[in-house]
Write a protein that holds these residues in place. Structure first.
Motif, PDB file in Angstrom:
ATOM      1  N   MET A  10       0.830  -1.198   0.000  1.00  0.00           N
ATOM      2  CA  MET A  10       0.000   0.000   0.000  1.00  0.00           C
ATOM      3  C   MET A  10       0.877   1.266   0.000  1.00  0.00           C
ATOM      4  O   MET A  10       1.875   1.326   0.713  1.00  0.00           O
ATOM      5  N   LYS A  11       0.499   2.249  -0.807  1.00  0.00           N
ATOM      6  CA  LYS A  11       1.267   3.491  -0.826  1.00  0.00           C
ATOM      7  C   LYS A  11       0.821   4.353   0.368  1.00  0.00           C
ATOM      8  O   LYS A  11      -0.337   4.722   0.467  1.00  0.00           O
TER       9      LYS A  11
ATOM     10  N   GLY B 248       8.585   8.913  -8.285  1.00  0.00           N
ATOM     11  CA  GLY B 248       7.476   8.284  -9.009  1.00  0.00           C
ATOM     12  C   GLY B 248       7.736   6.813  -9.304  1.00  0.00           C
ATOM     13  O   GLY B 248       7.215   6.266 -10.272  1.00  0.00           O
ATOM     14  N   ASP B 249       8.550   6.160  -8.468  1.00  0.00           N
ATOM     15  CA  ASP B 249       8.891   4.749  -8.737  1.00  0.00           C
ATOM     16  C   ASP B 249       7.828   3.782  -8.235  1.00  0.00           C
ATOM     17  O   ASP B 249       8.045   2.583  -8.196  1.00  0.00           O
ATOM     18  N   GLY B 250       6.680   4.296  -7.791  1.00  0.00           N
ATOM     19  CA  GLY B 250       5.587   3.417  -7.374  1.00  0.00           C
ATOM     20  C   GLY B 250       5.479   3.238  -5.876  1.00  0.00           C
ATOM     21  O   GLY B 250       4.518   2.663  -5.373  1.00  0.00           O
TER      22      GLY B 250
ATOM     23  N   VAL C  43       2.733  10.742 -14.869  1.00  0.00           N
ATOM     24  CA  VAL C  43       2.515  10.984 -13.435  1.00  0.00           C
ATOM     25  C   VAL C  43       1.343  11.942 -13.246  1.00  0.00           C
ATOM     26  O   VAL C  43       1.014  12.713 -14.150  1.00  0.00           O
ATOM     27  N   SER C  44       0.728  11.881 -12.061  1.00  0.00           N
ATOM     28  CA  SER C  44      -0.363  12.816 -11.767  1.00  0.00           C
ATOM     29  C   SER C  44       0.199  14.227 -11.726  1.00  0.00           C
ATOM     30  O   SER C  44       1.273  14.463 -11.161  1.00  0.00           O
ATOM     31  N   TYR C  45      -0.555  15.148 -12.301  1.00  0.00           N
ATOM     32  CA  TYR C  45      -0.052  16.523 -12.407  1.00  0.00           C
ATOM     33  C   TYR C  45      -1.176  17.521 -12.188  1.00  0.00           C
ATOM     34  O   TYR C  45      -2.326  17.283 -12.588  1.00  0.00           O
TER      35      TYR C  45
END
Ligand SMILES: NC(=O)C1=CN([C@@H]2O[C@H](COP(=O)(O)OP(=O)(O)OC[C@H]3O[C@@H](n4cnc5c(N)ncnc54)[C@H](OP(=O)(O)O)[C@@H]3O)[C@@H](O)[C@H]2O)C=CC1
Ligand SMILES: Cc1cn([C@H]2C[C@H](O)[C@@H](COP(=O)(O)OP(=O)(O)O[C@H]3O[C@@H](C)C(=O)[C@@H](O)[C@H]3O)O2)c(=O)[nH]c1=O
Length: 297
Positions: free
Chosen positions: A1-2, A24-26, A44-46
């Motif tokens: 889980m992040k 951004g490596d997950g 990536v989200s921006y």
């Protein structure tokens, strides 16, 4: 889980781009932001974010709830800062202040980036405890950013760096790109031989940030490359490694260039502290330049 939400500002800039790549490596949820409408590194989200707009900072942060903010947004054109003084202070002093204010009200750490241009250039390389004495508006506005953060927020890490270079989506401030392209186009260049720094690879710095974050360091820390030299020497090293014509590089004194902003001459950063920490990347300059050349530049 992040588990960690990480907000990156200035994500389209050289350092912000590499921080976005490394973070951004997950492992974490990251949101990259910049003043522009669109992100330059896809995948990536921006979200657009102007850090000078306090309401926008608070609205976005309340929504995303970061537990770490990496502030790589800045007004970095040192000469333009002399004429766009209000913008320099808005971005480099007040932007960091608003980010720090949000962090102070929330469980969030701020990692901010600063510069050797805080110093007057009479006695570099400078340690973390040296006394700032900026000689241009950029340096003054960046000192303002540091002061605001220190005043408002305990949970911060200010990383001072200098002469960033590397491959990025814009590289507008890249000395290496300027040297390589000029020499490839057989253009003669005059390069100053009285400005000393330790050029810093953006990729190494981005990796180092992650390491320093894991070590839970706070306060001020210098991060510069391991090679201290003047710009002329740096340009000659670039030409050697890229097999370009060194005879096109002519040394010149800074005062003969009549730049808009005065530059610290003996600048750069003492990196003894960072060298004493475990597993922080500090690749030698020649190795980096060879790697950049081999991967196409
Ligand atoms: N480059 C260097 O040699 C050094 C840099 N530093 C520091 O490292 C950090 C990163 O530098 P670097 O990656 O080179 O900088 P860049 O200029 O490459 O990136 C900064 C990014 O921030 C954006 N930006 C400008 N104003 C705002 C704003 N109001 N809100 C949000 N984003 C904004 C810029 O957009 P736009 O391009 O449109 O302005 C750009 O995309 C900065 O804090 C800088 O002061 C320290 C020492 C040396
Ligand atoms: C135009 C010109 C510049 N130069 C030199 C002098 C000048 O200081 C320098 C400009 O290159 P840069 O844009 O890399 O330099 P500058 O903007 O001075 O670099 C700084 O950027 C900011 C963001 C920082 O925080 C500093 O640490 C430092 O990296 O190049 C020459 O040698 N010959 C030239 O013809």
């Amino acid at each position: 889980m992040k588990t960690k939400n990480v907000l990156i500002t200035g994500g389209n800039g050289l350092l912000g781009y590499h921080l976005t790549r490394v973070y951004g490596d997950g492992t974490w949820n990251i949101l990259s932001t910049d003043i522009h409408d669109h992100i330059l590194s896809p995948g990536v989200s921006y979200s657009p974010l102007n850090i000078c707009d306090k309401n926008a900072v608070f609205t976005l942060c309340n929504e995303f709830k970061p537990s770490l903010i990496l502030n790589a947004a800045a007004f970095t054109n040192v000469d333009d800062c002399e004429t766009s003084v209000d913008t320099a202070f808005a971005v480099n002093t007040f932007g960091p202040r608003y980010l720090a204010e949000w962090c102070a009200l929330n469980p969030c750490k701020l990692i901010h980036f600063s510069t050797d241009y805080l110093f007057n250039g009479e006695a570099g390389p400078y340690s973390e405890t040296a006394c700032p004495d900026p000689i241009n508006i950029y340096g003054l506005s960046k000192l303002g950013g540091e002061s605001q953060i220190r005043r408002i927020l305990k949970n911060h890490l200010i990383i001072r760096t200098n002469v960033l270079f590397g491959k990025g989506p814009t590289e507008k401030a890249s000395f290496v790109r300027w040297v390589v392209e000029s020499l490839r186009n057989h253009k003669l260049i005059h390069v100053v031989d009285d400005q000393y720094n330790n050029p810093t690879w953006s990729d190494d710095l981005a990796q180092a940030v992650k390491k320093l974050d894991q070590l839970e360091l706070t306060g001020v820390l210098n991060y510069g490359g391991p090679d201290y030299m003047n710009r002329y020497e740096f340009a000659c090293m670039v030409s050697d490694i890229f097999d370009l014509d060194k005879a096109l590089i002519h040394p010149i004194a800074t005062n003969r260039l009549a730049l808009a902003a005065p530059r610290p001459l003996k600048g750069g950063l003492d990196i003894s502290r960072i060298q004493s920490l475990p597993d922080v990347p500090l690749t030698p300059l020649k190795t980096i330049l060879k790697r950049i050349k081999e991967t196409g530049y």
